[in-house]
Design an enzyme around this catalytic site. Structure first.
Site, PDB file in Angstrom:
ATOM      1  N   HIS A 177      42.185 103.066  27.628  1.00  0.00           N
ATOM      2  CA  HIS A 177      41.046 102.482  27.768  1.00  0.00           C
ATOM      3  C   HIS A 177      41.031 100.977  27.559  1.00  0.00           C
ATOM      4  O   HIS A 177      39.923 100.384  28.057  1.00  0.00           O
ATOM      5  CB  HIS A 177      40.054 103.085  26.434  1.00  0.00           C
ATOM      6  N   ASP A 180      46.325 108.210  25.942  1.00  0.00           N
ATOM      7  CA  ASP A 180      45.458 106.978  25.938  1.00  0.00           C
ATOM      8  C   ASP A 180      46.346 105.858  26.150  1.00  0.00           C
ATOM      9  O   ASP A 180      46.434 104.901  25.267  1.00  0.00           O
ATOM     10  CB  ASP A 180      44.612 106.805  24.849  1.00  0.00           C
ATOM     11  N   SER A 232      42.857  98.823  19.117  1.00  0.00           N
ATOM     12  CA  SER A 232      43.156  99.664  20.377  1.00  0.00           C
ATOM     13  C   SER A 232      44.466  99.018  20.895  1.00  0.00           C
ATOM     14  O   SER A 232      44.474  97.893  21.229  1.00  0.00           O
ATOM     15  CB  SER A 232      42.014  99.729  21.257  1.00  0.00           C
TER      16      SER A 232
HETATM   17  N1  ARG Z   1      37.065 105.188  20.540  1.00  0.00           N
HETATM   18  C1  ARG Z   1      37.997 104.293  21.210  1.00  0.00           C
HETATM   19  C2  ARG Z   1      38.001 102.888  20.645  1.00  0.00           C
HETATM   20  O1  ARG Z   1      36.886 102.477  20.456  1.00  0.00           O
HETATM   21  C3  ARG Z   1      37.954 104.122  22.638  1.00  0.00           C
HETATM   22  C4  ARG Z   1      37.917 105.462  23.543  1.00  0.00           C
HETATM   23  C5  ARG Z   1      37.585 105.297  24.902  1.00  0.00           C
HETATM   24  N2  ARG Z   1      37.340 106.798  25.349  1.00  0.00           N
HETATM   25  C6  ARG Z   1      36.114 107.275  25.724  1.00  0.00           C
HETATM   26  N3  ARG Z   1      36.015 108.380  26.019  1.00  0.00           N
HETATM   27  N4  ARG Z   1      35.146 106.356  25.858  1.00  0.00           N
HETATM   28  O2  ARG Z   1      39.130 102.238  20.465  1.00  0.00           O
END
Ligand code: ARG
Length: 712
Positions: free
Chosen positions: A86, A222, A647
């Site tokens: 992401h 991811d 992330s």
């Molecule tokens: N929740 C994750 C973060 O903020 C991002 C994941 C992105 N994936 C998605 N399905 N929008 O780091």
């Protein structure tokens, strides 16, 4: 001031010994004093100096900030980078076309020559940091207004930046900590030739989509991989075919030995923002006013976008990245509303504030702290309705490509019109690229629907606070208004904008109806009544005093500063959540490929999987990546303290070897940015063995794994 500083340091040292292992986003320059002993007890085999050193290479040299908002780590002597899927998403979408759809199908460069350069992508290496609190705070007096204070601080910051940037070689950033009670400067080196090496198909990299996002048990691969390039001398450089792969000071060793519950785990990265001292009134404001408007405003735009994204791959590529970003915080903010309400966080903070207020009103403290809580509450009371209004408007500005046009393209075109002929000739090629890029990232019919829906929502829901004059004038006729706006504005036509470059005039922009709307909205959101301006001034100084007082009085045992996009270390253990019937593993700290396959739904938007994945699973071809217990791992949990911005951060074992890649938090702990709950708060990581399996076995890109140093 001086005395206060000394007592803060004494306080830090005093509390160092009874820190929670899991809570804390620690400053690297203090871990030898505050954390080293505790970490070694938990399983760290390195010294603080091996993690952060300004004289020798250390772990921090292998961790970078990725494109301003994420973290990545260096995995080879040739500048290979690992980050989240992401985090690379926007770059991959930009490099994709309907014919060569890397987002959908994945991509692996067979040789370095095939690596792909996105338009703009940069990484930032952290060189060193230092304390400049005394230098800055000595320039301030208690009687200064916040504006005066800011001016003096900024003057000093400008000097510090100049003294440390070595003639432009480094970027220097001075940041405030503990709500303006301390200041540190950070020296960075930025590299902007960063290329895509490989990415799994979205069905792996974003498996589970928004349904699984922020949730555990999780089965998302991811990750994506990039490479940093430099000029022949190893210096940062603009893209050139002559650039060479970076020779980094340090890269991480990868450990495929597997993780067990209670193993030591630490994370180095760039957490974006936490508010662990946020007063009760602020939490109340967010739960009741700000976040509900945020959630509603983003959902309205998401629905409009989705209508178009479902029409074709080409349209999906236009909005996929923007949509994912909006959806991510749409779910996050709802999760925060739920968690903060469920746990009564505002109430427990209010109890703490009552205690503080009693301490603050003791004769010895009254003069300095007596009004702190009252000022804070006055401010929130006065701004609740504005907060709701601002959040509706912010979602408009954020979701419509035209919301901030007066500050982006509009501003650039005005500068172009004002420049002399020679300067114009210099500016023109880049502006033409910007204009082209602007239209590549939008679809006019979708933009019309988004803007119309957001304007209507803002105008009808921002009750209790005056809406922007230009929206009031629309008088409810949003359809008619937006149609004429799109017809008349130069910003809705690439041809008109290119023609503007031939015959520029400032008036054409400043009189443009889209420019006027955007300008009015932005000015309106910044406008404050005298009453609010005064309350805000008192609030800012009171909040600073609250944090100082909470620490001085020992009422709040928080010893680390709030996250603010500076590099931090968090450490703890691999740790399960209470048993959950959705869990597919023997213990609820990891997930397996069997569990992934069980979630598979053919043809589904979020849960479909590549046929090859299903076949490899049938053959149980896990190679050296299987766990010693026989299963193929996918994700695991640790009790580290992270937030957005972390992330892509490396999860490291006691020897500083890479065991996983942090990518998410769990929804039950969404109150975590304002209060850390050791029972609930977890970091969700992809197991490095799954990452390598996807690269090697699934994608056939073993040459990339061969570039890394693997140990067991
Ligand atoms: N929740 C994750 C973060 O903020 C991002 C994941 C992105 N994936 C998605 N399905 N929008 O780091």
């Amino acid at each position: 001031m001086k005395q206060i500083k000394i007592s803060l340091v004494a306080f830090l040292v005093l509390l160092g010994s009874f820190a929670h292992a899991d809570e804390g986003m620690w400053f690297l320059m203090f871990i030898d004093r505050l954390n080293q002993r505790d970490m070694q007890k938990l399983g760290l085999q390195l010294t603080a100096e091996e993690i952060y050193s300004i004289n020798n290479h250390s772990l921090k040299d292998a961790v970078v900030q990725f494109n301003g908002g994420c973290t990545a780590e260096v995995l080879s002597k040739d500048g290979l980078l690992l980050t989240n899927h992401h985090c690379g998403y926007d770059a991959v979408a930009e490099l994709s076309t309907a014919e060569n759809n890397y987002l959908k199908n994945g991509f692996w460069a067979a040789t370095k020559k095939e690596e792909l350069k996105p338009q703009s992508l940069f990484v930032r290496f952290f060189v060193r940091m230092d304390d400049v609190s005394k230098r800055i705070l000595d320039k301030l007096t208690p009687s200064m207004t916040e504006a005066e204070r800011e001016k003096v601080v900024n003057q000093e910051i400008a000097l510090i930046e100049k003294e440390n940037n070595e003639g432009g070689k480094y970027t220097v950033s001075v940041r405030s900590f503990f709500q303006g009670n301390e200041y540190y400067y950070f020296v960075y080196q930025d590299f902007k030739d960063v290329r895509l090496v490989g990415v799994p198909p979205e069905s792996i990299g974003k498996f589970g989509g928004d349904t699984d996002n922020w949730e555990w048990p999780r089965h998302t691969g991811d990750f994506s991989m990039f490479r940093v390039y430099t000029d022949a001398n190893g210096n940062p450089a603009d893209y050139s075919v002559n650039n060479i792969p970076m020779k980094p000071k340090q890269h991480l060793t990868v450990n495929i030995g597997g993780v067990q519950e209670n193993d030591f785990a630490m994370i180095l990265g760039y957490p974006g923002r936490t508010n662990r001292w946020m007063p009760a009134g602020g939490i109340e404001q967010n739960v009741k006013f700000s976040y509900p408007a945020w959630v509603e405003g983003s959902k309205v735009a998401m629905d409009e976008m989705k209508k178009y994204m479902d029409q074709s791959d080409a349209l999906n590529l236009v909005y996929a990245s923007k949509y994912a970003g909006i959806a991510n915080y749409w779910k996050n903010r709802q999760g925060m509303i739920d968690a903060l309400s469920k746990f009564g966080t505002a109430k427990s903070k209010a109890i703490q504030e009552d205690k503080f207020n009693k301490w603050a009103n003791k004769p010895a403290n009254k003069e300095k702290y007596g009004n702190v809580v009252a000022n804070i509450n006055t401010f929130y009371g006065l701004t609740n309705e504005k907060a709701r209004h601002d959040n509706y408007l912010q979602q408009l500005l954020r979701t419509s490509s035209y919301g901030t046009i007066s500050r982006t393209l509009g501003k650039q075109l005005i500068a172009f019109a004002a420049a002399d002929a020679t300067t114009q000739a210099q500016m023109r090629p880049e502006l033409a690229v910007t204009i082209k890029g602007f239209f590549a990232e939008l679809h006019l019919p979708a933009e019309k629907d988004i803007l119309r829906a957001e304007l209507a929502l803002y105008a009808t829901k921002s009750v209790g606070y005056a809406i922007a004059p230009s929206v009031l004038k629309i008088n409810g006729e949003f359809d008619k208004y937006v149609n004429s706006l799109f017809l008349l504005s130069v910003f809705t036509s690439e041809e008109k904008l290119m023609a503007f470059l031939d015959l520029p005039s400032e008036g054409m922009i400043t009189n443009d109806p889209m420019y006027i709307l955007s300008d009015d909205l932005i000015l309106h959101i910044g406008k404050k009544s005298d009453e609010i301006t005064k309350a805000q001034n008192d609030f800012t100084s009171s909040y600073r005093l609250l944090v100082q007082g909470l620490r001085d009085s020992k009422l709040a045992p928080i010893q680390y500063p709030d996250a603010n996009s500076t590099m931090r270390l968090t450490y703890g253990k691999v740790k399960s959540l209470p048993a959950d019937k959705r869990s597919d593993a023997k213990a609820n700290y990891y997930t397996t490929m069997d569990g992934l396959i069980k979630k598979h739904k053919a043809g589904d938007d979020e849960f479909d999987l590549p046929t090859r994945m299903l076949e490899l699973h049938k053959q149980k071809d896990y190679g050296q990546y299987a766990d010693s217990k026989g299963y193929m791992p996918v994700c695991f949990l640790s009790d580290n303290d992270i937030t957005g911005g972390n992330s892509g951060s490396p999860v490291l074992n006691g020897k500083g070897e890479l065991i996983g890649l942090a990518f998410d938090g769990n929804i039950e702990a969404m109150a975590g940015d304002v209060i850390f709950d050791p029972k609930l708060q977890r970091t969700i990581n992809v197991d490095i063995r799954y990452v390598l399996w996807v690269i090697d076995k699934f994608s056939g890109a073993k040459h990339i794994v061969d570039e890394m140093d693997l140990v067991k």
